[in-house]
Write an enzyme that holds these catalytic residues in place. Structure first.
Site, short mmCIF file in Angstrom:
data_model
loop_
_atom_site.label_atom_id
_atom_site.label_comp_id
_atom_site.label_asym_id
_atom_site.label_seq_id
_atom_site.Cartn_x
_atom_site.Cartn_y
_atom_site.Cartn_z
N HIS A 194 0.83 -1.20 0.00
CA HIS A 194 0.00 0.00 0.00
C HIS A 194 0.87 1.25 0.00
CE1 HIS A 194 -3.27 2.55 2.10
NE2 HIS A 194 -3.51 2.52 0.81
N HIS A 236 4.50 18.42 -15.10
CA HIS A 236 5.44 17.42 -15.62
C HIS A 236 6.75 17.47 -14.82
CE1 HIS A 236 7.07 14.57 -18.42
NE2 HIS A 236 8.04 15.39 -18.78
N ALA A 240 3.07 10.72 -22.00
CA ALA A 240 2.47 9.40 -21.78
C ALA A 240 3.17 8.72 -20.60
CB ALA A 240 2.56 8.55 -23.04
#
Length: 127
Positions: A20, A94, A117
């Protein structure tokens, strides 16, 4: 022998160690890869393996709590693909996304050449 559609044994083994809040990054072929995370380079030629192909497999085989895209990917095909897989999306610049890469547990490099991407998948739990 494990029953899994993922045939890349080192990648499958690394995914099995995720817990997790660990992060797994799907990266295009131009994203700078930092030292530290385990890197699985699945790029063969430009376009293969694609971001979509890797996203398809990982979303079927991981519990993903949420994901992070670059704000520059908003409104484009990368966001559409992630939403089509039911991913809950968050956005950071970004530059911020690149700054998060050293903390990733795994980076899967694709042959994708579509701008921005890249996605950070935040591992969840199955219970």
């Amino acid at each position: 022998m494990l029953k899994s559609e993922i045939l890349n044994a080192p990648l499958l083994g690394a995914l099995a160690t995720c817990g997790h809040t660990d992060t797994v990054v799907i990266a295009d072929c131009g994203l700078p890869i930092p030292e530290g995370p385990a890197v699985f380079d699945l790029a063969l030629v430009q376009g293969l393996l694609s971001f979509e192909q890797v996203l398809d497999v990982l979303t079927r085989n991981m519990v993903i709590e949420h994901s992070t895209l670059a704000t520059e990917a908003k409104g484009g095909s990368v966001q559409e693909l992630c939403e089509s897989k039911g991913l809950e999306l968050g956005f950071i610049s970004h530059e911020e996304l690149k700054a998060e890469l050293p903390a990733a547990k795994i980076i899967v490099r694709t042959g994708e050449s579509t701008p921005y991407a890249n996605v950070i998948l935040h591992c969840g739990v199955a219970f």
